[in-house]
Design a protein around this motif. Structure first.
Motif, mmCIF file in Angstrom:
data_model
loop_
_atom_site.group_PDB
_atom_site.id
_atom_site.type_symbol
_atom_site.label_atom_id
_atom_site.label_comp_id
_atom_site.label_asym_id
_atom_site.label_seq_id
_atom_site.Cartn_x
_atom_site.Cartn_y
_atom_site.Cartn_z
ATOM 1 N N GLU A 51 -7.633 5.520 -2.977
ATOM 2 C CA GLU A 51 -6.700 4.451 -2.613
ATOM 3 C C GLU A 51 -7.314 3.519 -1.570
ATOM 4 O O GLU A 51 -7.059 2.317 -1.569
ATOM 5 N N TRP A 52 -8.133 4.063 -0.657
ATOM 6 C CA TRP A 52 -8.819 3.225 0.327
ATOM 7 C C TRP A 52 -9.727 2.237 -0.413
ATOM 8 O O TRP A 52 -9.746 1.041 -0.099
ATOM 9 N N PRO B 265 0.217 4.042 5.156
ATOM 10 C CA PRO B 265 -1.081 3.373 5.237
ATOM 11 C C PRO B 265 -1.767 3.555 6.593
ATOM 12 O O PRO B 265 -2.994 3.669 6.650
ATOM 13 N N VAL C 55 0.845 -1.199 0.000
ATOM 14 C CA VAL C 55 0.000 0.000 0.000
ATOM 15 C C VAL C 55 0.881 1.250 0.000
ATOM 16 O O VAL C 55 0.600 2.216 -0.729
ATOM 17 N N THR D 132 -7.637 -0.370 -2.129
ATOM 18 C CA THR D 132 -7.124 -1.322 -1.144
ATOM 19 C C THR D 132 -8.212 -2.311 -0.744
ATOM 20 O O THR D 132 -7.960 -3.520 -0.656
#
Length: 156
Positions: free
Chosen positions: A113-114, A39, A25, A117
């Motif tokens: 990005e969350w 992260p 990440v 992920t």
């Protein structure tokens, strides 16, 4: 010869998995031009975005970590210019952690990005016999009910 990491060394194995997840990440954030972003900052950002400024104690409760861990993460984030610490207007003895304009400008990228992920974790979970997040939550709850120390004492 046992495989590496040793599946009987659960703590080492957990750290290995966590290190791999965090490194991947973090690499994505670096690739996105955010080398200072870690992260571990995302739960803090999400909590402060949802709740507004929080004391370290309230922040720790909101993200499910110890006071010390929340304090250390907030300090790292302050060094990166992502949060500020200011006196609580209602109680000047308390300090509140708040997002900076720099962090607010990054919110769309952090949210994207969350989501990426979460999608990648769903893909990983599809390869596992049990979803990792669910298993870890189950283990945390079981240890809350009965700590490993108590379980070890029973085995003596």
């Amino acid at each position: 010869m046992k495989p590496h990491p040793d599946p009987d060394a659960v703590g080492t194995l957990l750290r290995h998995v966590l290190d791999r997840l965090e490194a991947d990440v973090a690499a994505v954030y670096r690739d996105q031009g955010l080398p200072e972003y870690r992260p571990r900052f995302s739960p803090v950002v999400r909590a402060l975005e949802a709740e507004g400024p929080l004391s370290i104690r309230d922040l720790a409760a909101a993200i499910g970590v110890t006071h010390s861990a929340a304090s250390q993460t907030a300090a790292q984030m302050a060094r990166a210019g992502l949060v500020t610490h200011a006196a609580d207007p209602g109680d000047h003895r308390r300090r509140l952690v708040a997002l900076t304009p720099k962090a607010r400008a990054l919110l769309p990228r952090i949210a994207a990005e969350w989501e990426a992920t979460a999608a990648a974790m769903a893909d990983l979970d599809a390869e596992l016999t049990v979803p990792l997040g669910g298993l870890l939550a189950e283990a945390a709850a079981a240890l809350e009910r009965k700590p490993l120390r108590d379980r070890m004492a029973e085995g003596r």
